[in-house]
Write a protein that holds these residues in place. Structure first.
Motif, PDB file in Angstrom:
ATOM      1  N   HIS A   1       0.815  -1.261   0.029  1.00  0.00           N
ATOM      2  CA  HIS A   1       0.077  -0.084  -0.040  1.00  0.00           C
ATOM      3  C   HIS A   1       0.728   1.142  -0.174  1.00  0.00           C
ATOM      4  CE1 HIS A   1      -3.609  -2.213   1.696  1.00  0.00           C
ATOM      5  NE2 HIS A   1      -3.410  -2.582   0.513  1.00  0.00           N
TER       6      HIS A   1
ATOM      7  N   THR B   1      -2.108  -1.913  -4.749  1.00  0.00           N
ATOM      8  CA  THR B   1      -3.422  -2.603  -4.154  1.00  0.00           C
ATOM      9  C   THR B   1      -3.575  -4.146  -4.660  1.00  0.00           C
ATOM     10  OG1 THR B   1      -5.190  -1.500  -5.465  1.00  0.00           O
ATOM     11  CG2 THR B   1      -4.586  -0.690  -3.303  1.00  0.00           C
TER      12      THR B   1
ATOM     13  N   GLY C   1      -3.819   3.166  -9.179  1.00  0.00           N
ATOM     14  CA  GLY C   1      -5.381   3.052  -9.674  1.00  0.00           C
ATOM     15  C   GLY C   1      -5.356   2.191 -11.069  1.00  0.00           C
TER      16      GLY C   1
ATOM     17  N   GLU D   1     -15.854   0.005  -3.782  1.00  0.00           N
ATOM     18  CA  GLU D   1     -14.816  -0.031  -4.982  1.00  0.00           C
ATOM     19  C   GLU D   1     -13.804  -1.096  -4.837  1.00  0.00           C
ATOM     20  OE1 GLU D   1     -11.643   2.674  -7.289  1.00  0.00           O
ATOM     21  OE2 GLU D   1     -12.730   3.440  -5.444  1.00  0.00           O
TER      22      GLU D   1
ATOM     23  N   THR E   1      -9.264  -1.571  -3.427  1.00  0.00           N
ATOM     24  CA  THR E   1      -8.652  -0.244  -2.951  1.00  0.00           C
ATOM     25  C   THR E   1      -7.991  -0.722  -1.448  1.00  0.00           C
ATOM     26  OG1 THR E   1     -10.880  -0.279  -1.443  1.00  0.00           O
ATOM     27  CG2 THR E   1     -10.497   0.859  -3.692  1.00  0.00           C
ATOM     28  N   ARG E   2      -7.278   0.004  -0.702  1.00  0.00           N
ATOM     29  CA  ARG E   2      -6.751  -0.359   0.530  1.00  0.00           C
ATOM     30  C   ARG E   2      -7.755  -0.783   1.492  1.00  0.00           C
ATOM     31  NH1 ARG E   2      -2.579   4.302   2.251  1.00  0.00           N
ATOM     32  NH2 ARG E   2      -1.097   4.291   0.233  1.00  0.00           N
TER      33      ARG E   2
END
Length: 535
Positions: free
Chosen positions: A176, A181, A212, A231, A234-235
């Protein structure tokens, strides 16, 4: 952190050896004339992942190039760490001027174990525990009861489980920080070892998200999806799945969701899991997980689980993961035109390839210092040598007997309910308005499960347009002496194993749970070992 330059290799320069694995996303081949990591003695063996034609239209070539270039933009310590902990793409392979796949390094042998398999006889009848081949140590093996884990040849203590999970958490924290991710974090994409110390190794890295960007559309493993509306990749989603992994690792179960199972280890860990499975904004950071897991390990038992004198009563083999986009499976893209075909449940992940990035790619027959070496990144390779305390195996040769790990097991199901049925819809011959004509029923979707008789390994397919296609797909990815165990339509199939009778049985049902119950009933007891459903 700056960006390096992506190494590119032309397909025509590769000499391909045996096929290591095949799945919905593509095919993985051994490469016999290339090595990577010139700084490490003779270098490391190489494999090539070629994307399937159906996947290429979805491929973001720029994102793949960014992944390949990443290590070259890291400092020496970061680059070495990334290459030791993850399976990172080494070089883009181009065919006809277009990106067709990438090169990777074969996985270190310490992330394999000698699997003691069940040898099934014909007719789906008997099985006996025998010495097996070297297998990838996927974390999914540990999501089973201690009797099964010990029975297949793994020596794992409670402290080992805690420290392996702590290393997963610490690895996530560092990824991260680098802008990576994981997305489809699941036990199939995680390897582990306890020798010389408990640690993890992440594979299937081209599915990860870097700053991203994603190489292919994000997909999720069935039973490992994030809550609806969140979403992907993601983290917060990684922490959710880390929390789910913690629950299931200590529940010894594939689908458990109750954090209370952690209370006996540490009430604080149970609270951490509850927070991790709740609101995204309040999920604890991976570093917090690593800290608390390490603390809990100090008082945990170091005694490995013992194998029972006879076969365990419940042999619930780890659930296989869904294929990537283009090959279908659960999660994103399921039900789309691209996701309707090639739904095999093992292949590329099972091929388990890793890369030590931004190192030198060399011809296997040339000297390590040859001027003809093909660059896979910066030439200052001495900064990326293995950590001398890491104790890595310099040979890292792929197991010549390796076959894709089909964690789905089955036996033939003669249930006549699997036959196609006539369309019950009869339209009004003289409708007065368009609204009076009922819409046609959705097309039938077929699935099947095949079993390899020599060791009980299985393969699944689902969401095919016909019974024959589904059965052929399952058989095509079940290498060796295989037979169909169950075929199902617009529903689910499952396989159970009865240790008392040493029999496998398959059955279907309208839901996954119903199929499991039916399979156990037909087996006369025991436990389910795999299941699959159409969408």
């Amino acid at each position: 952190m700056t960006s390096g330059q992506a190494s590119v290799v032309e397909y025509d320069t590769l000499t391909l050896g045996r096929r290591l694995g095949q799945g919905g996303q593509g095919t993985v081949h051994e490469v016999t004339n290339k090595k990577i990591n010139k700084a490490s003695g003779d270098g490391w063996d190489v494999a090539y992942k070629e994307y399937a034609p159906s996947v290429l239209p979805q491929l973001d070539a720029a994102a793949l190039e960014s992944q390949v270039a990443l290590v070259g933009g890291l400092d020496a310590a970061e680059g070495r760490w990334l290459c030791e902990k993850t399976a990172w793409p080494a070089a883009v392979v181009r065919k006809g001027g277009q990106a067709a796949g990438f090169l990777m390094r074969a996985v270190p042998d310490r992330f394999r174990f000698t699997f003691r398999s069940l040898t099934a006889s014909t007719g789906g009848t008997s099985g006996s525990t025998t010495s097996g081949t070297r297998r990838l140590a996927n974390l999914e093996f540990l999501l089973n009861d201690d009797a099964y884990v010990a029975g297949i040849g793994l020596s794992i203590s409670e402290r080992d489980r805690l420290l392996i999970l702590a290393d997963v958490a610490a690895t996530l924290a560092e990824l991260h920080r680098m802008g990576i991710t994981v997305g489809d974090l699941s036990p199939k994409n995680l390897l582990f070892t306890t020798d010389p110390r408990p640690e993890c190794f992440l594979i299937d890295c081209d599915a990860m998200r870097l700053h991203g960007a994603t190489v292919l559309p994000q997909a999720e493993t069935p039973d490992w999806q994030i809550p609806a509306g969140e979403e992907k990749a993601t983290r917060a989603s990684d922490v959710y799945k880390l929390s789910l992994l913690a629950v299931r690792l200590f529940a010894r179960d594939q689908t458990a969701t109750d954090p209370g199972v952690l209370t006996s280890l540490s009430p604080a860990l149970a609270d951490l899991a509850r927070a991790g499975l709740s609101d995204p904004a309040g999920r604890p950071a991976p570093a917090k997980w690593a800290e608390m897991l390490t603390a809990a390990s100090r008082t945990a038992s170091t005694a490995p689980a013992a194998a029972p004198p006879t076969a365990p009563q419940s042999l619930r083999r780890a659930i296989a993961l869904s294929p990537r986009p283009g090959g279908g499976g659960g999660g994103a893209g399921a039900g789309s035109a691209q996701a309707k075909k090639a739904r095999q449940t093992f292949g590329l992940v099972a091929a388990a390839i890793a890369f030590v990035g931004a190192l030198v790619l060399i011809d296997a027959n040339s000297s390590p210092d040859s001027d003809s070496a093909n660059s896979a990144g910066p030439t200052a390779t001495s900064t990326y040598t293995s950590d001398p305390t890491y104790d890595s195996d310099p040979t890292y040769e792929s197991d010549p007997t390796y076959e894709s790990d089909p964690t789905y097991e089955d036996t033939y199901d003669p249930d006549p309910t699997y036959e196609e049925t006539e369309d019950p819809y009869t339209p009004d011959p003289e409708p007065t308005t368009e609204e009076e004509v009922a819409p046609p029923p959705p097309p039938d979707e077929w699935g099947a499960i095949a079993l390899r008789r020599t060791d009980g390994e299985t393969s699944e397919s689902w969401n095919y347009d016909s019974r024959s296609e589904a059965e052929q797909a399952a058989m095509n990815n079940c290498y060796g002496d295989c037979r169909l165990m169950v075929t199902f339509v617009n529903g689910c199939g499952a396989v159970a194993y009865n240790a008392s009778t040493r029999l496998y049985w398959g059955a279907s049902g309208d839901t996954r749970d119903e199929a499991k119950r039916n399979a156990i009933s037909r087996a006369g007891g025991g436990g389910w070992i795999t299941s699959a459903c159409t969408s």
